[in-house]
Design a protein around this motif. Structure first.
Motif, PDB file in Angstrom:
ATOM      1  N   UNK A   1       7.345   5.910   0.345  1.00  0.00           N
ATOM      2  CA  UNK A   1       6.826   4.905  -0.590  1.00  0.00           C
ATOM      3  C   UNK A   1       7.898   4.452  -1.569  1.00  0.00           C
ATOM      4  N   UNK A   2       8.685   5.414  -2.044  1.00  0.00           N
ATOM      5  CA  UNK A   2       9.763   5.071  -2.973  1.00  0.00           C
ATOM      6  C   UNK A   2      10.803   4.170  -2.321  1.00  0.00           C
ATOM      7  N   UNK A   3      11.100   4.444  -1.057  1.00  0.00           N
ATOM      8  CA  UNK A   3      12.063   3.601  -0.342  1.00  0.00           C
ATOM      9  C   UNK A   3      11.543   2.173  -0.203  1.00  0.00           C
ATOM     10  N   UNK A   4      10.249   2.030   0.130  1.00  0.00           N
ATOM     11  CA  UNK A   4       9.657   0.701   0.290  1.00  0.00           C
ATOM     12  C   UNK A   4       9.650  -0.053  -1.034  1.00  0.00           C
ATOM     13  N   UNK A   5       9.192   0.603  -2.102  1.00  0.00           N
ATOM     14  CA  UNK A   5       9.117  -0.051  -3.407  1.00  0.00           C
ATOM     15  C   UNK A   5      10.511  -0.387  -3.936  1.00  0.00           C
ATOM     16  N   UNK A   6      11.456   0.529  -3.770  1.00  0.00           N
ATOM     17  CA  UNK A   6      12.823   0.264  -4.233  1.00  0.00           C
ATOM     18  C   UNK A   6      13.442  -0.918  -3.507  1.00  0.00           C
TER      19      UNK A   6
ATOM     20  N   UNK B   1       0.863  -1.177   0.000  1.00  0.00           N
ATOM     21  CA  UNK B   1       0.000   0.000   0.000  1.00  0.00           C
ATOM     22  C   UNK B   1       0.904   1.232   0.000  1.00  0.00           C
ATOM     23  N   UNK B   2       0.822   2.026  -1.050  1.00  0.00           N
ATOM     24  CA  UNK B   2       1.645   3.231  -1.199  1.00  0.00           C
ATOM     25  C   UNK B   2       0.766   4.319  -1.821  1.00  0.00           C
ATOM     26  N   UNK B   3       1.360   5.458  -2.172  1.00  0.00           N
ATOM     27  CA  UNK B   3       0.670   6.414  -3.040  1.00  0.00           C
ATOM     28  C   UNK B   3       1.704   7.090  -3.928  1.00  0.00           C
ATOM     29  N   UNK B   4       1.287   7.492  -5.111  1.00  0.00           N
ATOM     30  CA  UNK B   4       2.223   7.851  -6.169  1.00  0.00           C
ATOM     31  C   UNK B   4       2.935   9.181  -5.964  1.00  0.00           C
ATOM     32  N   UNK B   5       2.329  10.091  -5.216  1.00  0.00           N
ATOM     33  CA  UNK B   5       2.965  11.389  -4.979  1.00  0.00           C
ATOM     34  C   UNK B   5       3.718  11.440  -3.652  1.00  0.00           C
ATOM     35  N   UNK B   6       3.960  10.303  -3.075  1.00  0.00           N
ATOM     36  CA  UNK B   6       4.715  10.247  -1.816  1.00  0.00           C
ATOM     37  C   UNK B   6       6.131  10.771  -2.055  1.00  0.00           C
TER      38      UNK B   6
ATOM     39  N   UNK C   1      -0.340  18.197   3.299  1.00  0.00           N
ATOM     40  CA  UNK C   1      -1.054  17.634   2.157  1.00  0.00           C
ATOM     41  C   UNK C   1      -0.442  16.306   1.715  1.00  0.00           C
ATOM     42  N   UNK C   2      -0.017  15.529   2.705  1.00  0.00           N
ATOM     43  CA  UNK C   2       0.584  14.230   2.434  1.00  0.00           C
ATOM     44  C   UNK C   2      -0.036  13.169   3.340  1.00  0.00           C
ATOM     45  N   UNK C   3       0.106  11.907   2.905  1.00  0.00           N
ATOM     46  CA  UNK C   3      -0.334  10.789   3.726  1.00  0.00           C
ATOM     47  C   UNK C   3       0.825  10.325   4.604  1.00  0.00           C
ATOM     48  N   UNK C   4       0.519  10.037   5.857  1.00  0.00           N
ATOM     49  CA  UNK C   4       1.507   9.425   6.750  1.00  0.00           C
ATOM     50  C   UNK C   4       1.083   7.979   6.931  1.00  0.00           C
TER      51      UNK C   4
END
Length: 290
Positions: free
Chosen positions: A104-109, A95-100, A189-192
């Motif tokens: 999120x990038x760290x988790x996906x990478x 579960x991530x979001x694209x404008x993070x 304006x971000x998700x935590x």
């Protein structure tokens, strides 16, 4: 009975001092007439930043994800979660979001790094599903992310890594099922949200949680082998899983001495059985020769 006034004053002084000491060590709601402390005061005294309150992972091991939840895939097609789960292979679910901006990038990478080094093949041994928690994200963004990540792995665009977007109601439905607690911070304006990769069984049950932005490839591989009930990976992987057990304290797989002893006992039993079978056949041949 007569009590010396000086003694009485001394006793009262001691009692007052004792009450003062006890009073300073007790919370307000524990003192007579204190009542319950308002939640606002408790929150104000907490060291946790307001935007992080409630952000956590509540493990729901063994529970089934809502297979009927409806989303949109990267091609713009409406799908149910059951449509993108393989039914025969374990799944890496994120579960991530694209404008993070970072997490999120760290988790996906890190997920991609492990997928490269697993020794398991995407599509043959396991599949992957990524769901955006931001209802504003679009299928076009899913398509762009999907292409980028598959390209970085050297995988074809047909590889089974599904990127989904959906409504807030359906997203929260899945997030609650897997215990993924997140929040939207109006100030930034971000998700935590927590950093975690979920491992699902082929049937869609939650099998394991991999935490953080750095996890061992061995842990991911063993989690996938475990989720598949040993139906993926090599025979050696299944033997390794026998000798390793997931430790909930360290949140990783560690050496399991009883599993090793059980495996050793099985090997000794197999060796003895083979030896006895050999001597039994030899004796039968001798008897037949006579």
């Amino acid at each position: 009975m007569y009590t010396d006034p000086s003694t009485l004053l001394s006793l009262r002084a001691r009692m007052a001092a004792l009450l003062l000491v006890l009073g300073t060590g007790l919370p307000a709601y524990a003192l007579p007439g204190g009542g319950k402390v308002p939640q606002s005061i408790i929150d104000a005294q907490s060291n946790t930043p307001p935007q992080l309150k409630g952000v956590d992972v509540a493990e729901h091991l063994g529970e089934l994800v809502p297979l009927e939840a409806r989303f949109t895939d990267s091609s713009g097609k409406a799908v149910q979660l059951r449509d993108v789960l393989p039914r025969t292979k374990p799944v890496l679910f994120t579960l991530v979001y694209y404008n993070c901006p970072l997490l999120c990038n760290l988790v996906i990478n890190e997920q991609i790094r492990n997928m490269r080094e697993l020794g398991l093949k995407l599509g043959e041994d396991y599949e992957a599903v990524t769901l955006s928690i931001d209802p504003q994200d679009t299928p076009a963004q899913s398509l762009e992310r999907r292409r980028r990540h598959l390209q970085s792995m050297g995988q074809p665009e047909t590889a089974p890594w599904h990127f989904l977007t959906g409504t807030e109601e359906e997203i929260q439905r899945v997030a609650e099922a897997v215990g993924f607690k997140y929040a939207y911070d109006e100030r930034t304006k971000q998700y935590v949200h927590p950093a975690v990769v979920h491992v699902l069984t082929p049937e869609g049950s939650i099998s394991r949680y991999l935490y953080g932005t750095s996890f061992r490839t061995q842990d991911m591989k063993l989690a996938l082998v475990e989720a598949a009930g040993g139906r993926v990976g090599t025979s050696f992987d299944r033997v390794v899983l026998t000798c390793f057990k997931y430790d909930t304290a360290t949140r990783r797989y560690g050496f399991y001495v009883f599993g090793f002893l059980r495996l050793g006992a099985l090997m000794v039993f197999s060796a003895l059985a083979t030896m006895l079978a050999y001597y039994w056949r030899r004796e039968l041949k001798k008897g037949a020769a006579v």
